[in-house]
Design a protein around this motif. Structure first.
Motif, PDB file in Angstrom:
ATOM      1  N   PHE A   6       1.997  11.155   5.476  1.00  0.00           N
ATOM      2  CA  PHE A   6       2.874  10.001   5.612  1.00  0.00           C
ATOM      3  C   PHE A   6       2.484   9.147   6.814  1.00  0.00           C
ATOM      4  O   PHE A   6       2.091   9.673   7.865  1.00  0.00           O
ATOM      5  CB  PHE A   6       4.323  10.451   5.762  1.00  0.00           C
ATOM      6  CG  PHE A   6       4.888  11.053   4.505  1.00  0.00           C
ATOM      7  CD1 PHE A   6       5.438  10.249   3.523  1.00  0.00           C
ATOM      8  CD2 PHE A   6       4.847  12.420   4.288  1.00  0.00           C
ATOM      9  CE1 PHE A   6       5.944  10.792   2.357  1.00  0.00           C
ATOM     10  CE2 PHE A   6       5.354  12.979   3.129  1.00  0.00           C
ATOM     11  CZ  PHE A   6       5.897  12.159   2.151  1.00  0.00           C
ATOM     12  N   GLN A   7       2.656   7.855   6.631  1.00  0.00           N
ATOM     13  CA  GLN A   7       2.361   6.907   7.702  1.00  0.00           C
ATOM     14  C   GLN A   7       3.205   7.217   8.942  1.00  0.00           C
ATOM     15  O   GLN A   7       2.758   7.075  10.061  1.00  0.00           O
ATOM     16  CB  GLN A   7       2.660   5.486   7.202  1.00  0.00           C
ATOM     17  CG  GLN A   7       2.193   4.392   8.114  1.00  0.00           C
ATOM     18  CD  GLN A   7       2.325   3.021   7.469  1.00  0.00           C
ATOM     19  OE1 GLN A   7       3.000   2.859   6.456  1.00  0.00           O
ATOM     20  NE2 GLN A   7       1.685   2.030   8.058  1.00  0.00           N
ATOM     21  N   SER A   8       4.459   7.667   8.701  1.00  0.00           N
ATOM     22  CA  SER A   8       5.355   7.992   9.811  1.00  0.00           C
ATOM     23  C   SER A   8       5.317   9.481  10.137  1.00  0.00           C
ATOM     24  O   SER A   8       6.186   9.965  10.855  1.00  0.00           O
ATOM     25  CB  SER A   8       6.770   7.581   9.437  1.00  0.00           C
ATOM     26  OG  SER A   8       7.189   8.325   8.296  1.00  0.00           O
ATOM     27  N   LYS A  27       0.825  -1.211   0.000  1.00  0.00           N
ATOM     28  CA  LYS A  27       0.000   0.000   0.000  1.00  0.00           C
ATOM     29  C   LYS A  27       0.856   1.256   0.000  1.00  0.00           C
ATOM     30  O   LYS A  27       0.676   2.155  -0.824  1.00  0.00           O
ATOM     31  CB  LYS A  27      -0.923   0.012   1.238  1.00  0.00           C
ATOM     32  CG  LYS A  27      -1.800  -1.222   1.362  1.00  0.00           C
ATOM     33  CD  LYS A  27      -2.706  -1.144   2.579  1.00  0.00           C
ATOM     34  CE  LYS A  27      -1.977  -1.156   3.908  1.00  0.00           C
ATOM     35  NZ  LYS A  27      -1.314  -2.413   4.245  1.00  0.00           N
ATOM     36  N   THR A  28       1.789   1.310   0.930  1.00  0.00           N
ATOM     37  CA  THR A  28       2.650   2.491   1.015  1.00  0.00           C
ATOM     38  C   THR A  28       3.461   2.653  -0.260  1.00  0.00           C
ATOM     39  O   THR A  28       3.634   3.759  -0.769  1.00  0.00           O
ATOM     40  CB  THR A  28       3.569   2.377   2.247  1.00  0.00           C
ATOM     41  OG1 THR A  28       2.753   2.324   3.413  1.00  0.00           O
ATOM     42  CG2 THR A  28       4.515   3.560   2.337  1.00  0.00           C
ATOM     43  N   THR A  29       3.940   1.537  -0.796  1.00  0.00           N
ATOM     44  CA  THR A  29       4.718   1.593  -2.028  1.00  0.00           C
ATOM     45  C   THR A  29       3.902   2.207  -3.163  1.00  0.00           C
ATOM     46  O   THR A  29       4.398   3.040  -3.924  1.00  0.00           O
ATOM     47  CB  THR A  29       5.178   0.180  -2.418  1.00  0.00           C
ATOM     48  OG1 THR A  29       5.884  -0.385  -1.312  1.00  0.00           O
ATOM     49  CG2 THR A  29       6.083   0.218  -3.636  1.00  0.00           C
ATOM     50  N   LEU A  67      -3.286   9.468   1.521  1.00  0.00           N
ATOM     51  CA  LEU A  67      -3.374   9.397   2.980  1.00  0.00           C
ATOM     52  C   LEU A  67      -3.003   8.001   3.447  1.00  0.00           C
ATOM     53  O   LEU A  67      -3.730   7.041   3.188  1.00  0.00           O
ATOM     54  CB  LEU A  67      -4.784   9.766   3.454  1.00  0.00           C
ATOM     55  CG  LEU A  67      -5.330  11.107   2.966  1.00  0.00           C
ATOM     56  CD1 LEU A  67      -6.271  10.923   1.791  1.00  0.00           C
ATOM     57  CD2 LEU A  67      -6.049  11.836   4.096  1.00  0.00           C
ATOM     58  N   ASP A  68      -1.865   7.894   4.122  1.00  0.00           N
ATOM     59  CA  ASP A  68      -1.378   6.590   4.563  1.00  0.00           C
ATOM     60  C   ASP A  68      -1.753   6.379   6.030  1.00  0.00           C
ATOM     61  O   ASP A  68      -1.055   6.826   6.928  1.00  0.00           O
ATOM     62  CB  ASP A  68       0.141   6.510   4.362  1.00  0.00           C
ATOM     63  CG  ASP A  68       0.617   5.073   4.237  1.00  0.00           C
ATOM     64  OD1 ASP A  68      -0.148   4.166   4.616  1.00  0.00           O
ATOM     65  OD2 ASP A  68       1.743   4.863   3.751  1.00  0.00           O
ATOM     66  N   GLU A  69      -2.862   5.721   6.252  1.00  0.00           N
ATOM     67  CA  GLU A  69      -3.396   5.485   7.599  1.00  0.00           C
ATOM     68  C   GLU A  69      -3.396   6.764   8.427  1.00  0.00           C
ATOM     69  O   GLU A  69      -2.782   6.834   9.478  1.00  0.00           O
ATOM     70  CB  GLU A  69      -2.590   4.392   8.289  1.00  0.00           C
ATOM     71  CG  GLU A  69      -2.591   3.110   7.483  1.00  0.00           C
ATOM     72  CD  GLU A  69      -1.989   1.944   8.247  1.00  0.00           C
ATOM     73  OE1 GLU A  69      -2.097   1.933   9.474  1.00  0.00           O
ATOM     74  OE2 GLU A  69      -1.427   1.060   7.602  1.00  0.00           O
TER      75      GLU A  69
HETATM   76 MG   LIG Z   1       2.438   1.246   4.852  1.00  0.00          MG
END
Ligand SMILES: [Mg+2]
Ligand SMILES: Nc1ncnc2c1ncn2[C@@H]1O[C@H](COP(=O)(O)OP(=O)(O)OP(=O)(O)O)[C@@H](O)[C@H]1O
Lengths: 310, 373
Positions: free
Chosen positions: B105-107, B66-68, B181-183
């Motif tokens: 970003f997820q992070s 997903k992130t990729t 939108l990553d989580e």
């Molecule tokens: Mg991810």
């Protein structure tokens, strides 16, 4: 104070005396404190004292206390005022500035490059940067003398380019001094910068790129701030010793262009004027603290209010 | 107005009037492959059409790519193969700062040396938005994420949930054609989360942006999305509106991921009768020719429990093994023919069954679904 055994309230009693932890801590820091007092505080006090004494007939400090040394340092002598010492001070500042700036220019990309090397290569590269500093400074200065004197390939090349006249060498010169300083201080800049690059958070760079920053602006807004504390640490490690540097200007400058370090050293070694030497050293100390303070301010501003540890 | 193009789309869980769609925000992915050094395959031939103004959700287990996929859309990663167009323009080679795409970003990736305000204003500054407008928009978005009072703080003085909202604001304030939108809500408490889910959807429709949304949470995906893509090991398993993916998962993986638990290997099918470990059950229609085997799915909320079998239903004998009271509904773990079977009943004030009760289980033939293994 071991009252605890007789006391009906051992805990209450205990709280008045030192806790075992505190006592332990005191003992463990005592050697360090003693070291600092004996080798830093006392000599510094002595130095300050000497700076305010009068010069004796043989260069030894003597009473009464006076500001003679500072007056001399500012250029007032028997023959009226001369700008020599002031020039020396300015030259030292300028040389420090140039050398530090050039060291940064060389070290910054170098540190980045090393941080991008393969895992196995990195320690070797770092070693290559650090190893020369294991040799004595004087020996390295002589090495440069040999490389830069007339007739060597480097000097020939400079002649061919018309940078210097025929039959001249690159040494002694200001150029040689600057080169020597860069060479000498490179590791002190590369190591802290490398440490910063090593833990560089690439996610921040990507965030900046994602938020419309071109590669150049992403560097400035996302990479540079992350290396700032390393850069400031390196700047302190380089500029302070560079300011007081004495061997390299002496040897590679041919003793022609005096630096503050040489001025101070001469007052002590020639036995000519201890108070003057002490006053010079005191000025250096004050300038150093001033520089550190300014650097903290800069770090704080660029770091967005964060304390930058130097 | 893509969202109302087909009648099935009318069954969206949350209906919001879609005022203006930006045509520049349609996305086409063609045969995208992404391999990382070694033999890690993150994306293995992804083909997708994401419509302009769509709320599109990527759903899948950890490490499925997903992130990729988002990073490829943002331009932070280049595909090994395939192409990518946004708004009809091929952007496969376009660097990230020239794409009207922003990422949560997820992070989080917030700038630690900047204040909350400067973090949020960063993209606007880079775009050269005049200071006055920038201030107005930062204030607006700060109110949106309910952090108006924290603007002067530094990000390392914030809680995880507050940071996540800053990350959301920082990307959203740029109002790009495409927002990734990553989580983005994973660190928020349930109340705030629900509130932001609705408000995010409203904002998306109001501004006509395309959202590509990543989540682990299938409830969140179903509530928010126009369409959902379920990903596994870098391969798209199924794309469709929430009700379709939930009610008609194409295989056992998608079914499990959408939260279904009543899956039974099919041992044999004769006409409309399917045999599994549960026993023999009648289906509505015979199997399409050329298909065999597979898995039988029975959604837990279609199972009826009672003293007798309902007319026209498949009937089974069950024993209540566990009861989970969930307020609006009650979940029963039954045992039927030695097999576990989950059933959910809406809480309408009816009598609750107790553990050990023997009851009749009724399943309508329409709800006996065969899917691929
Ligand atoms: Mg991810
Ligand atoms: N830079 C990288 N180098 C090597 N492998 C990577 C890299 N980035 C991702 N991968 C691999 O690619 C696969 C997909 O990763 P990705 O981050 O897209 O997963 P994800 O679906 O976002 O997972 P999660 O839900 O945990 O965030 C994983 O197997 C991961 O290990």
């Amino acid at each position: 104070m071991n009252h605890t055994s007789e006391s009906p309230y051992p805990l209450a009693r205990h709280s008045h005396s030192m806790s075992p932890d505190t006592r332990h801590l005191l003992w463990s820091v005592a050697p360090g404190v003693a070291w600092i007092v004996i080798f830093l505080v006392l000599p510094s006090l002595y130095l300050i004292g000497v700076a305010f004494m009068t010069n004796g007939p043989y260069g030894q400090p003597q009473m009464p206390l006076s500001l003679d040394a500072f007056r001399q340092l500012a250029g007032f002598g028997f023959l009226g005022w001369s700008p020599g010492n002031l020039y020396t001070l300015l030259r030292s500042l300028w040389q420090t500035l140039v050398a530090t700036g050039l060291v940064i220019l060389v070290a910054y990309p170098l540190a980045y490059y090393i941080s991008t090397c393969r895992d196995k290569l990195r320690p070797i590269m770092l070693l290559a940067v650090v190893v020369p500093s294991w040799t004595n400074q004087v020996i390295r200065a002589f090495g440069w003398m040999n490389l830069l004197s007339p007739g060597t390939p480097l000097a020939d090349a400079a002649q061919a380019l018309g940078l210097i006249g025929p039959n001249m060498g690159l040494y002694p010169s200001n150029f040689a001094v600057t080169l020597g300083l860069i060479y000498n201080f490179l590791p002190f800049m590369v190591l802290p910068l490398y440490a910063a690059f090593e833990k560089l958070d690439m996610a921040l760079v990507e965030a900046a790129r994602d938020l419309y920053a071109s590669p150049v602006r992403a560097f400035w807004h996302a990479v540079f701030p992350q290396t700032l504390s390393g850069l400031l640490a390196g700047t302190v490690l380089v500029s302070i010793p560079a300011f007081g540097m004495y061997v390299i200007p002496e040897l590679l400058g041919g003793g022609k262009a005096m630096m503050l370090g040489n001025l101070v050293a001469n007052q002590f070694s020639g036995g000519s004027n201890w108070p003057l030497g002490a006053a010079g050293a005191l000025i250096m100390l004050v300038a150093t603290f001033g520089g550190l303070y300014a650097m903290r301010k800069v770090g704080k501003r660029l770091g967005g209010g964060e304390e930058v540890v130097i | 107005m893509t969202a109302s193009a087909t009648p099935t789309d009318a069954a969206q869980p949350t209906e919001i009037d879609n005022a203006s769609v930006r045509d520049a925000s349609a996305i086409t992915l063609r045969n995208l492959h992404k391999r990382f050094s070694g033999d890690a395959i993150a994306l293995d031939g992804v083909d997708l059409e994401i419509r302009a103004g769509e709320f599109f959700t990527l759903l899948g287990p950890s490490g499925c790519g997903k992130t990729t996929l988002l990073r490829l859309l943002a331009g932070l990663e280049a595909p090994n193969e395939g192409s990518l167009t946004i708004g009809g323009k091929d952007v496969t080679e376009t660097p990230p700062h020239l794409r009207s795409v922003n990422t949560v970003f997820q992070s989080y990736a917030l700038f630690p040396h900047l204040s909350v305000h400067d973090n949020i204003a960063f993209g606007l500054r880079m775009k050269g938005i005049p200071a006055a407008e920038r201030e107005r928009r930062v204030q607006e978005i700060a109110d949106f994420i309910k952090l108006g009072s924290l603007l002067e703080r530094r990000v390392n003085q914030l809680s995880g949930g507050q940071r996540q909202r800053i990350a959301l604001a920082r990307a959203l304030v740029c109002e790009p054609d495409v927002l990734l939108l990553d989580e983005p809500l994973s660190a928020l408490d349930a109340g705030l989360r629900t509130q932001l889910q609705v408000e995010l959807q409203r904002t998306q429709k109001r501004l006509g942006m395309t959202f590509v949304f990543v989540t682990h949470d299938q409830d969140e995906a179903m509530v928010m999305s126009d369409r959902i893509a379920v990903l596994d090991s870098g391969i798209i398993q199924q794309v469709g509106p929430p009700h379709e993916v939930y009610e008609r998962p194409i295989n056992a993986f998608v079914a499990r991921f959408m939260g279904h638990v009543n899956l039974f290997d099919i041992q044999g099918i004769h006409d409309v009768t399917v045999t599994t470990a549960l026993g023999e059950l009648a289906m509505e229609a015979p199997l399409q020719p050329g298909k065999h085997g597979g898995v039988m799915l029975i959604r837990q909320e279609v199972i009826e429990l009672g003293p007798t079998v309902s007319e026209g239903y498949n009937g089974l004998d069950g024993v209540v093994k566990e009861r989970h009271y969930r307020g609006s509904r009650i979940e029963y773990r039954l045992e039927v023919n030695g097999q576990p079977l989950m059933a959910t009943a809406s809480n309408l004030g009816q009598r609750l069954y107790a553990v050990g009760d023997r009851i009749k289980v009724s399943i309508h033939p329409e709800d006996v679904v065969r899917i691929e293994a």
